[in-house]
Design a protein around this motif. Structure first.
Motif, PDB file in Angstrom:
ATOM      1  N   GLU A 184       7.788   0.376  -6.600  1.00  0.00           N
ATOM      2  CA  GLU A 184       8.012  -0.050  -7.982  1.00  0.00           C
ATOM      3  C   GLU A 184       9.499  -0.344  -8.183  1.00  0.00           C
ATOM      4  N   ASN A 185       9.811  -1.507  -8.763  1.00  0.00           N
ATOM      5  CA  ASN A 185      11.209  -1.838  -9.039  1.00  0.00           C
ATOM      6  C   ASN A 185      11.597  -1.389 -10.450  1.00  0.00           C
ATOM      7  N   LYS A 186      12.822  -1.684 -10.857  1.00  0.00           N
ATOM      8  CA  LYS A 186      13.337  -1.234 -12.164  1.00  0.00           C
ATOM      9  C   LYS A 186      12.572  -1.827 -13.339  1.00  0.00           C
ATOM     10  N   LEU A 187      11.886  -2.952 -13.117  1.00  0.00           N
ATOM     11  CA  LEU A 187      11.126  -3.611 -14.177  1.00  0.00           C
ATOM     12  C   LEU A 187       9.678  -3.131 -14.243  1.00  0.00           C
ATOM     13  N   GLY A 188       9.331  -2.190 -13.371  1.00  0.00           N
ATOM     14  CA  GLY A 188       7.967  -1.673 -13.338  1.00  0.00           C
ATOM     15  C   GLY A 188       7.020  -2.546 -12.525  1.00  0.00           C
ATOM     16  N   GLN A 189       7.562  -3.549 -11.852  1.00  0.00           N
ATOM     17  CA  GLN A 189       6.762  -4.424 -11.010  1.00  0.00           C
ATOM     18  C   GLN A 189       6.644  -3.804  -9.623  1.00  0.00           C
ATOM     19  N   TYR A 190       5.566  -4.161  -8.929  1.00  0.00           N
ATOM     20  CA  TYR A 190       5.384  -3.663  -7.565  1.00  0.00           C
ATOM     21  C   TYR A 190       5.672  -4.792  -6.582  1.00  0.00           C
ATOM     22  N   ILE A 191       6.607  -4.526  -5.678  1.00  0.00           N
ATOM     23  CA  ILE A 191       7.018  -5.512  -4.685  1.00  0.00           C
ATOM     24  C   ILE A 191       6.785  -4.942  -3.294  1.00  0.00           C
ATOM     25  N   THR A 192       6.604  -5.824  -2.312  1.00  0.00           N
ATOM     26  CA  THR A 192       6.403  -5.340  -0.949  1.00  0.00           C
ATOM     27  C   THR A 192       7.665  -4.644  -0.470  1.00  0.00           C
ATOM     28  N   SER A 193       7.447  -3.573   0.257  1.00  0.00           N
ATOM     29  CA  SER A 193       8.572  -2.789   0.755  1.00  0.00           C
ATOM     30  C   SER A 193       8.152  -2.130   2.049  1.00  0.00           C
ATOM     31  N   TYR A 194       8.087  -2.910   3.115  1.00  0.00           N
ATOM     32  CA  TYR A 194       7.655  -2.379   4.394  1.00  0.00           C
ATOM     33  C   TYR A 194       8.835  -1.803   5.153  1.00  0.00           C
ATOM     34  N   ASP A 195       8.728  -0.545   5.486  1.00  0.00           N
ATOM     35  CA  ASP A 195       9.736   0.143   6.264  1.00  0.00           C
ATOM     36  C   ASP A 195       9.618  -0.343   7.710  1.00  0.00           C
ATOM     37  N   LYS A 196      10.668  -0.925   8.244  1.00  0.00           N
ATOM     38  CA  LYS A 196      10.641  -1.452   9.608  1.00  0.00           C
ATOM     39  C   LYS A 196      10.323  -0.367  10.635  1.00  0.00           C
ATOM     40  N   ASN A 197      10.565   0.892  10.306  1.00  0.00           N
ATOM     41  CA  ASN A 197      10.251   1.983  11.220  1.00  0.00           C
ATOM     42  C   ASN A 197       8.759   2.299  11.229  1.00  0.00           C
ATOM     43  N   VAL A 198       8.050   1.881  10.170  1.00  0.00           N
ATOM     44  CA  VAL A 198       6.630   2.177  10.055  1.00  0.00           C
ATOM     45  C   VAL A 198       5.786   0.937  10.325  1.00  0.00           C
ATOM     46  N   TRP A 199       6.244  -0.206   9.873  1.00  0.00           N
ATOM     47  CA  TRP A 199       5.473  -1.445   9.943  1.00  0.00           C
ATOM     48  C   TRP A 199       6.146  -2.453  10.858  1.00  0.00           C
TER      49      TRP A 199
END
Length: 131
Positions: free
Chosen positions: A34-49
């Motif tokens: 969740e970003n500061k505006l309450g929107q959900y954006i992709t956030s793939y951790d390079k260590n996991v994905w």
């Protein structure tokens, strides 16, 4: 991005209905923030994905052809008929590049074809191995 968490969850519940809830929950938990505006954006951790959809890889036809052409064993490509990841043309190109490539298309399935119709995929693979 999604406007809120409900929109995100509704999308996954509809698009990936065949995927067990526990997996959908993990994708949402680890793949979206969740970003500061309450929107959900992709956030793939390079260590996991690891994503093969990075522009420098997926859009570089040389990368694909230079690597796929080195495969010298029989390969079965199972393409979901409605895949938004691998197009019909790309699958056919892979089949042509592969020395021993075979292509099977399963209509009315998405990129999660192995989860949506596991029995059908299993039968296709067993038949391929027998021949």
């Amino acid at each position: 991005y999604f406007k809120n968490k409900k929109e995100l969850i509704d999308f996954y519940n509809h698009r990936y209905a065949a995927l067990p809830t526990v997996f959908r929950d993990r994708i949402i938990r680890y793949g979206w923030k969740e970003n500061k505006l309450g929107q959900y954006i992709t956030s793939y951790d390079k260590n996991v994905w690891f994503s093969i959809t990075d522009d420098d890889i997926i859009n570089d036809s040389n990368f694909i052809s230079q690597n796929v052409e080195h495969i010298k064993v029989p390969v079965l490509i199972i393409r979901a008929g409605d895949s938004d990841i691998l197009t019909q043309k790309e699958a056919e190109n892979f089949q042509k590049i592969l020395k021993y490539g075979s292509l099977t298309i399963i209509p009315n399935t998405t990129h999660l074809v192995l989860i949506q119709v596991p029995e059908k995929c299993s039968l296709i693979m067993l038949d391929y191995i027998k021949h």
